[in-house]
Design a protein around this motif. Sequence first.
Motif, PDB file in Angstrom:
ATOM      1  N   UNK A 160       5.322   2.235  13.646  1.00  0.00           N
ATOM      2  CA  UNK A 160       5.332   2.266  12.312  1.00  0.00           C
ATOM      3  C   UNK A 160       5.470   0.896  11.818  1.00  0.00           C
ATOM      4  N   UNK A 161       5.228   0.438  10.550  1.00  0.00           N
ATOM      5  CA  UNK A 161       5.470  -0.861  10.094  1.00  0.00           C
ATOM      6  C   UNK A 161       6.723  -1.366  10.268  1.00  0.00           C
ATOM      7  N   UNK A 162       7.729  -0.386   9.904  1.00  0.00           N
ATOM      8  CA  UNK A 162       9.156  -0.964   9.942  1.00  0.00           C
ATOM      9  C   UNK A 162       9.489  -1.260  11.465  1.00  0.00           C
ATOM     10  N   UNK A 163       9.001  -0.609  12.638  1.00  0.00           N
ATOM     11  CA  UNK A 163       9.323  -0.858  13.915  1.00  0.00           C
ATOM     12  C   UNK A 163       9.369  -2.399  14.112  1.00  0.00           C
ATOM     13  N   UNK A 164       8.365  -3.133  13.480  1.00  0.00           N
ATOM     14  CA  UNK A 164       7.919  -4.539  14.130  1.00  0.00           C
ATOM     15  C   UNK A 164       8.221  -5.356  12.799  1.00  0.00           C
ATOM     16  N   UNK A 165       8.808  -4.757  11.921  1.00  0.00           N
ATOM     17  CA  UNK A 165       9.243  -5.733  10.521  1.00  0.00           C
ATOM     18  C   UNK A 165       7.821  -6.102   9.973  1.00  0.00           C
ATOM     19  N   UNK A 166       6.836  -5.290   9.656  1.00  0.00           N
ATOM     20  CA  UNK A 166       5.788  -5.563   8.911  1.00  0.00           C
ATOM     21  C   UNK A 166       5.804  -5.068   7.586  1.00  0.00           C
ATOM     22  N   UNK A 167       5.165  -5.740   6.663  1.00  0.00           N
ATOM     23  CA  UNK A 167       5.092  -5.260   5.269  1.00  0.00           C
ATOM     24  C   UNK A 167       3.842  -4.776   5.138  1.00  0.00           C
ATOM     25  N   UNK A 168       3.849  -3.343   4.456  1.00  0.00           N
ATOM     26  CA  UNK A 168       2.853  -2.605   4.120  1.00  0.00           C
ATOM     27  C   UNK A 168       1.813  -3.179   3.203  1.00  0.00           C
ATOM     28  N   UNK A 169       0.513  -2.947   3.259  1.00  0.00           N
ATOM     29  CA  UNK A 169      -0.335  -3.698   2.307  1.00  0.00           C
ATOM     30  C   UNK A 169      -0.072  -3.243   1.122  1.00  0.00           C
ATOM     31  N   UNK A 170      -0.178  -4.143   0.239  1.00  0.00           N
ATOM     32  CA  UNK A 170      -0.018  -3.753  -1.461  1.00  0.00           C
ATOM     33  C   UNK A 170      -1.170  -4.425  -2.158  1.00  0.00           C
ATOM     34  N   UNK A 171      -2.441  -4.101  -2.179  1.00  0.00           N
ATOM     35  CA  UNK A 171      -3.445  -4.647  -3.101  1.00  0.00           C
ATOM     36  C   UNK A 171      -4.130  -3.790  -4.022  1.00  0.00           C
ATOM     37  N   UNK A 172      -4.561  -4.142  -5.182  1.00  0.00           N
ATOM     38  CA  UNK A 172      -5.077  -3.508  -6.205  1.00  0.00           C
ATOM     39  C   UNK A 172      -6.163  -2.485  -5.680  1.00  0.00           C
ATOM     40  N   UNK A 173      -6.576  -2.618  -4.812  1.00  0.00           N
ATOM     41  CA  UNK A 173      -7.949  -1.731  -4.440  1.00  0.00           C
ATOM     42  C   UNK A 173      -7.296  -0.613  -3.598  1.00  0.00           C
ATOM     43  N   UNK A 174      -6.043  -0.691  -3.002  1.00  0.00           N
ATOM     44  CA  UNK A 174      -5.431   0.153  -2.256  1.00  0.00           C
ATOM     45  C   UNK A 174      -4.345   0.936  -3.034  1.00  0.00           C
ATOM     46  N   UNK A 175      -4.479   2.302  -3.153  1.00  0.00           N
ATOM     47  CA  UNK A 175      -3.435   3.253  -3.718  1.00  0.00           C
ATOM     48  C   UNK A 175      -2.153   3.397  -2.942  1.00  0.00           C
ATOM     49  N   UNK A 176      -2.335   3.670  -1.679  1.00  0.00           N
ATOM     50  CA  UNK A 176      -1.239   3.864  -0.737  1.00  0.00           C
ATOM     51  C   UNK A 176      -1.634   3.713   0.650  1.00  0.00           C
ATOM     52  N   UNK A 177      -0.882   3.428   1.527  1.00  0.00           N
ATOM     53  CA  UNK A 177      -0.902   3.088   3.026  1.00  0.00           C
ATOM     54  C   UNK A 177       0.239   4.046   3.590  1.00  0.00           C
ATOM     55  N   UNK A 178      -0.192   4.868   4.557  1.00  0.00           N
ATOM     56  CA  UNK A 178       0.928   5.427   5.170  1.00  0.00           C
ATOM     57  C   UNK A 178       1.659   4.562   6.151  1.00  0.00           C
ATOM     58  N   UNK A 179       2.853   5.187   6.351  1.00  0.00           N
ATOM     59  CA  UNK A 179       3.738   4.141   7.056  1.00  0.00           C
ATOM     60  C   UNK A 179       3.337   4.100   8.736  1.00  0.00           C
ATOM     61  N   UNK A 180       2.876   5.125   9.391  1.00  0.00           N
ATOM     62  CA  UNK A 180       2.561   5.240  10.670  1.00  0.00           C
ATOM     63  C   UNK A 180       1.201   4.357  11.032  1.00  0.00           C
ATOM     64  N   UNK A 181       1.350   3.712  12.450  1.00  0.00           N
ATOM     65  CA  UNK A 181       0.138   3.164  12.858  1.00  0.00           C
ATOM     66  C   UNK A 181      -0.329   3.570  13.962  1.00  0.00           C
ATOM     67  N   UNK A 182      -1.695   4.027  14.156  1.00  0.00           N
ATOM     68  CA  UNK A 182      -2.119   4.491  15.452  1.00  0.00           C
ATOM     69  C   UNK A 182      -2.907   3.289  16.138  1.00  0.00           C
ATOM     70  N   UNK A 183      -2.285   3.180  17.221  1.00  0.00           N
ATOM     71  CA  UNK A 183      -2.787   2.080  18.233  1.00  0.00           C
ATOM     72  C   UNK A 183      -3.468   2.593  19.387  1.00  0.00           C
TER      73      UNK A 183
END
Length: 267
Positions: A234-257
């Motif tokens: 997750x973004x929180x696992x590594x202290x990452x801030x979820x993207x917040x830009x006008x073109x993106x309405x939402x981004x899920x918390x989990x990240x698949x590597x």
Amino acid sequence: MRSQDRFREPLGVMTIIAAIAVLLLAACAGSAAPTATPIPATQPVPSPTPMPMVARPATSGTPAAVPTASPTPTLATPTPTPAGQAQAGLVLRIVPDQSEARYRVREQLLGRSLPNDAVGRTQAIEGQIVFTPDGAIDSAQSRVTVDLTTLRSDEARRDNYIKQNTLEVARFPKAEFQPTAARGLPWPLPPSGEFNFQLEGNLTIHGTTEPVVWDVRATVDGSRITGTATTTVTFADFGLTQPRVPIVLSVEESIALELDFTVEPES
């Protein structure tokens, strides 16, 4: 005259007795054991002849076993394994131009009715996994690194934002994975075929290290091993801030590597 005759008769008897005694003494002397002749000092004394050894028969009635020469040992034929795998262990190096690292995040973009996956990828991968002779991982010598500055997706604006604001690649240009254990890995590795296992280790992103477990599906073909490894953070696992830009309405918390890899034994 008669008196003289009386004296002569005893004298004759005594003479006869004396003669008999002399004969008896001579006979005894002749029958005595002869004296042993001494061996001259210069003549060597003969050694006694040793008695021949006779095998004692077995008391149980079973014939005694006759010792035979030991047979020449037969060397076992080693099980064929990928090239480079030997008694000293195995070093598997990543082939960068045949490997790819990816992140996959579900996002909802402005103007689209359905969410889609934002996928960033790179082939700037290097590293190795070192196995000891018993199949354990030598974590001190095992590392896999990914150059995050080379990540690319289908949207340049997304890439720039993630690199500058989320990953902060100017400060943390690389992601690093240190494997520590391979659960369910067949050992020795088979010369061909497919197998699954879990690769455990420590993942460092954005200056933060967390334990992760990768699910690995691999295929062996001679000396080359290919496959895919996946895990979720997750973004929180590594202290990452979820993207917040006008073109993106939402981004899920989990990240698949994901990692598509090709590894070869060190020559």
